[in-house]
Design a protein around this motif. Structure first.
Motif, mmCIF file in Angstrom:
data_model
loop_
_atom_site.group_PDB
_atom_site.id
_atom_site.type_symbol
_atom_site.label_atom_id
_atom_site.label_comp_id
_atom_site.label_asym_id
_atom_site.label_seq_id
_atom_site.Cartn_x
_atom_site.Cartn_y
_atom_site.Cartn_z
ATOM 1 N N ASP A 101 0.826 -1.138 0.004
ATOM 2 C CA ASP A 101 0.023 -0.112 0.062
ATOM 3 C C ASP A 101 0.850 1.368 0.117
ATOM 4 O O ASP A 101 1.735 1.364 0.607
ATOM 5 N N GLY A 102 0.528 2.342 -0.782
ATOM 6 C CA GLY A 102 1.105 3.639 -0.793
ATOM 7 C C GLY A 102 0.636 4.394 0.210
ATOM 8 O O GLY A 102 -0.370 3.875 1.162
ATOM 9 N N PRO A 103 1.391 5.541 0.049
ATOM 10 C CA PRO A 103 0.795 6.551 1.147
ATOM 11 C C PRO A 103 -0.607 6.887 1.392
ATOM 12 O O PRO A 103 -1.372 6.989 2.461
ATOM 13 N N GLU A 104 -1.423 6.897 0.236
ATOM 14 C CA GLU A 104 -2.992 6.996 0.185
ATOM 15 C C GLU A 104 -3.693 5.852 1.088
ATOM 16 O O GLU A 104 -4.742 6.138 1.187
ATOM 17 N N THR A 105 -3.214 4.726 1.013
ATOM 18 C CA THR A 105 -3.812 3.613 1.603
ATOM 19 C C THR A 105 -3.161 2.745 2.506
ATOM 20 O O THR A 105 -3.827 1.893 3.434
ATOM 21 N N LEU A 106 -2.035 3.206 2.953
ATOM 22 C CA LEU A 106 -1.375 2.742 4.136
ATOM 23 C C LEU A 106 -1.931 2.635 5.393
ATOM 24 O O LEU A 106 -1.923 1.683 6.230
ATOM 25 N N ALA A 107 -2.725 3.644 5.640
ATOM 26 C CA ALA A 107 -3.539 3.712 6.988
ATOM 27 C C ALA A 107 -4.608 2.712 7.201
ATOM 28 O O ALA A 107 -4.928 2.290 8.180
ATOM 29 N N ASN A 108 -4.785 2.114 6.088
ATOM 30 C CA ASN A 108 -6.083 0.916 6.005
ATOM 31 C C ASN A 108 -5.365 -0.311 6.327
ATOM 32 O O ASN A 108 -6.158 -1.302 6.544
ATOM 33 N N VAL A 109 -3.884 -0.476 6.314
ATOM 34 C CA VAL A 109 -3.465 -2.015 6.583
ATOM 35 C C VAL A 109 -3.792 -2.515 7.903
ATOM 36 O O VAL A 109 -4.300 -3.646 7.993
ATOM 37 N N ALA A 110 -3.618 -1.701 9.064
ATOM 38 C CA ALA A 110 -3.896 -2.195 10.466
ATOM 39 C C ALA A 110 -5.410 -2.660 10.612
ATOM 40 O O ALA A 110 -5.887 -3.571 11.080
ATOM 41 N N PRO A 111 -6.053 -1.634 10.119
ATOM 42 C CA PRO A 111 -7.738 -1.947 10.305
ATOM 43 C C PRO A 111 -8.195 -3.176 9.488
ATOM 44 O O PRO A 111 -8.951 -3.806 9.992
ATOM 45 N N PHE A 112 -7.638 -3.216 8.276
ATOM 46 C CA PHE A 112 -7.845 -4.361 7.346
ATOM 47 C C PHE A 112 -7.366 -5.617 8.163
ATOM 48 O O PHE A 112 -8.282 -6.735 8.387
ATOM 49 N N ALA A 113 -6.379 -5.744 8.857
ATOM 50 C CA ALA A 113 -5.642 -6.694 9.323
ATOM 51 C C ALA A 113 -6.921 -7.158 10.435
ATOM 52 O O ALA A 113 -7.099 -8.355 10.796
ATOM 53 N N ARG A 114 -7.033 -6.150 11.372
ATOM 54 C CA ARG A 114 -7.880 -6.611 12.635
ATOM 55 C C ARG A 114 -9.388 -6.771 12.175
ATOM 56 O O ARG A 114 -9.850 -7.827 12.637
#
Length: 178
Positions: A101-114
């Motif tokens: 994920d790039g800067p525009e979607t990187l913040a979605n990684v942790a919530p996606f994993a949870r």
């Protein structure tokens, strides 16, 4: 309407192949991992800010999975990887999920994993240094299986229904090997 079709086509292309069989790394491939080659060590931060090194898992079977939150085939593959992790983690198997994920979607990684109950390490390759070594074509998903001796056993590009059985067979074989 044309713009929507162009966007969907670009998204599918970015996610990698959707119908071809997974590429086997046993062929010579200057664009990515080659079976038998030593896996290059790396250090990345996980979603909790902890440094994780590939070498931390020396002597284990490691599946390095390159994925992204925006990639539909990746979303289909990850639950199967969680099942494998749950089944074999006590036998020396680990999944390292490297987010592309790039800067525009990187913040979605942790919530996606949870949200998807993914319990294996979720790593952030913000500088794309690891992607450049293992996945220069930026195929998503790309799974690189590393044996207990630190050698690349197989690489598979893309994910289609049924591929989970092939991955499970590869993992089971390596986990059973001394």
């Amino acid at each position: 309407m044309r713009l929507r079709h162009a966007f969907v086509a670009a998204l599918l292309a970015a996610c990698g192949p959707s119908t071809p069989a997974p590429r086997d790394a046993t062929s010579t491939n200057a664009d990515g991992p080659t079976a038998g080659a030593a896996a290059s060590d790396f250090t990345l931060r996980d979603v909790d800010g902890k440094d994780v090194r590939l070498s931390d898992y020396a002597g284990k079977v490691v599946l390095i999975d390159f994925w992204a939150t925006w990639c539909t085939p990746c979303q289909a593959e990850l639950p199967h990887l969680q099942e494998l992790y749950d089944q074999y983690k006590d036998k020396g198997f680990v999944v390292l999920a490297v987010s592309m994920d790039g800067p525009e979607t990187l913040a979605n990684v942790a919530p996606f994993a949870r949200q998807n109950n993914l319990t294996f390490p979720m790593l952030l390759d913000e500088d794309t240094k690891v992607v450049a070594v293992y996945n220069p074509k930026r195929t998503a998903p790309l799974s690189v299986l590393v044996d207990r001796k630190g050698r690349i056993a197989r690489a598979r590009a893309g994910f289609n229904a049924g591929d989970e059985k092939l991955i499970a067979t590869d993992v089971a074989g390596l986990v059973a090997a001394p």
